[in-house]
Design an enzyme around this catalytic site. Structure first.
Site, PDB file in Angstrom:
ATOM      1  N   CYS A   1     -31.817  -8.640 -18.672  1.00  0.00           N
ATOM      2  CA  CYS A   1     -31.244  -9.491 -19.726  1.00  0.00           C
ATOM      3  C   CYS A   1     -31.555 -10.985 -19.568  1.00  0.00           C
ATOM      4  O   CYS A   1     -32.628 -11.436 -19.927  1.00  0.00           O
ATOM      5  CB  CYS A   1     -29.740  -9.241 -19.809  1.00  0.00           C
ATOM      6  SG  CYS A   1     -29.014  -9.679 -21.414  1.00  0.00           S
TER       7      CYS A   1
ATOM      8  N   GLU B   1     -28.788  -2.472 -20.114  1.00  0.00           N
ATOM      9  CA  GLU B   1     -28.035  -3.125 -19.037  1.00  0.00           C
ATOM     10  C   GLU B   1     -26.607  -2.584 -19.021  1.00  0.00           C
ATOM     11  O   GLU B   1     -26.011  -2.337 -20.068  1.00  0.00           O
ATOM     12  CB  GLU B   1     -28.009  -4.636 -19.293  1.00  0.00           C
ATOM     13  CG  GLU B   1     -27.194  -5.436 -18.295  1.00  0.00           C
ATOM     14  CD  GLU B   1     -27.095  -6.908 -18.670  1.00  0.00           C
ATOM     15  OE1 GLU B   1     -26.867  -7.727 -17.761  1.00  0.00           O
ATOM     16  OE2 GLU B   1     -27.246  -7.244 -19.870  1.00  0.00           O
TER      17      GLU B   1
ATOM     18  N   LYS C   1     -29.751  -8.427 -10.447  1.00  0.00           N
ATOM     19  CA  LYS C   1     -30.013  -9.465 -11.449  1.00  0.00           C
ATOM     20  C   LYS C   1     -30.052 -10.848 -10.801  1.00  0.00           C
ATOM     21  O   LYS C   1     -29.094 -11.288 -10.174  1.00  0.00           O
ATOM     22  CB  LYS C   1     -28.930  -9.412 -12.524  1.00  0.00           C
ATOM     23  CG  LYS C   1     -29.175 -10.287 -13.746  1.00  0.00           C
ATOM     24  CD  LYS C   1     -28.053 -10.053 -14.760  1.00  0.00           C
ATOM     25  CE  LYS C   1     -28.286 -10.796 -16.062  1.00  0.00           C
ATOM     26  NZ  LYS C   1     -27.168 -10.522 -17.010  1.00  0.00           N
TER      27      LYS C   1
END
Length: 261
Positions: free
Chosen positions: A147, A47, A113
C-alpha cells in the site's frame, strides 16, 4: 537444468472485507480461490485481507496470524499456486503489517511494511519493516510491497533487476487517482510489470474503497483493470520484459545509490 516457463498466470482477488473477522474473511476468500482455474500460478490478495485496515490489532487474537499462514499453505498446496497478501501479525510482543508469499510447496517468504501509514496512525501500532524482499518464482524475480510503500519510488527502485512489482493495498477512494498514476509510474520507471491488488467496499470506519486493481506492463500499458468485485486475470510474459529492456536500455542509465535507512 529445467527451463522455466516464460509466462506467469496471475489472479487478483478484488473483494470487500469483513471487519476484524479473520475466520469470515478466510471462508470468503477460500470460496473465491476455489473458483480460480488450476492453470493460475499466482493468487494475489489485498492488504490486511483477514481484518481490513484496522488500527486496533489488539482486537485480533494473537494466534490468528499463524492460523492464516497455515490456511495459505494449505490452499497453495491444493491449488499448486503461490498465494500472497498481508495480515495483522503478532510476534515478540509487537504487531506487524506483514506480507506472506507462500509457495505451492508451502515455503514462505515475508515482508514487513516499510512505510507505515502515519496519517492513520499505523506507525504508532505496527512495527515498520527495514528489509526489501526480492524472491524468485517460476523464472520471475518478484518484489512485493504494501500500500503506502507505493508513494516512495526510491524504496521500489529496480536496482536488483526484478521483473514484477506487487502492491497489496487498502487504498481509499478519495485518493485513488494517485493509486492509478503511481502504479503506472512504477511500471515505467522500473521497466517491470506493476501489479496493484486493492479492496473495495466500505469498512467499519466508513472509509470507501473503489478497487482499481490493475496490472501495467513495462511500458505502462494497462493489461487489466477493474472497479468492481471480481477476480482479475493477467498473464505476465518474460519475453515482453526482455525485449523491452534490450530495445530500450533505460535501466542501464539508472542512478547508483545506497539507502541509509
Amino acid at each position: 537444468m529445467v527451463a522455466h516457463s516464460q509466462k506467469l498466470k496471475t489472479a487478483i482477488i478484488q473483494s470487500p472485507l469483513f471487519w476484524e473477522d479473520p475466520l469470515g474473511n478466510r471462508d470468503m476468500f477460500q470460496k473465491k480461490i476455489a473458483s480460480i482455474p488450476d492453470e493460475v500460478d499466482l493468487i494475489i490478495l489485498p492488504e490486511m485481507f483477514t481484518t481490513g485496515f484496522t488500527m486496533e490489532p489488539q482486537n485480533i487474537e494473537h494466534a490468528e496470524g499463524k492460523a492464516t499462514v497455515a490456511w495459505m499453505q494449505r490452499l497453495a498446496k491444493q491449488k499448486q499456486a503461490a498465494l500472497v497478501g498481508s495480515m495483522v501479525y503478532y510476534e515478540d510482543n509487537r504487531y506487524f503489517n506483514r506480507l506472506f508469499f507462500v509457495f505451492p510447496e508451502g515455503d514462505i517468504r515475508t515482508y514487513d511494511k516499510k512505510h507505515t501509514f502515519s496519517l492513520a496512525g499505523e506507525d504508532l501500532v505496527y512495527e515498520a519493516g527495514t528489509q526489501k524482499l526480492i524472491l524468485e518464482y517460476k523464472g520471475f524475480k518478484i518484489c512485493p510491497m504494501i500500500c503506502y510503500d507505493l508513494r516512495f519510488p526510491v524504496w521500489a527502485r529496480n536496482v536488483e533487476d526484478y521483473d514484477v512489482l506487487i502492491y497489496v493495498a487498502n487504498w481509499p477512494k478519495p485518493r485513488v487517482s494517485a493509486w492509478d498514476t503511481l502504479l503506472q509510474a512504477r511500471a515505467i520507471e522500473n521497466m517491470v510489470y506493476s501489479i496493484g491488488a486493492n479492496r473495495i467496499g466500505l469498512d467499519n470506519l466508513e472509509y470507501e474503497y473503489s478497487g482499481h486493481s490493475a496490472v501495467y506492463d513495462t511500458l505502462g500499458k494497462k493489461v487489466v483493470y477493474s472497479d468492481k468485485e471480481e477476480i482479475l486475470y493477467a498473464t505476465l510474459d518474460k519475453k515482453h520484459i526482455e525485449t523491452t529492456r534490450n530495445k530500450l536500455r533505460f535501466l542501464e542509465d539508472r542512478d547508483q545509490f545506497t539507502l541509509l535507512g
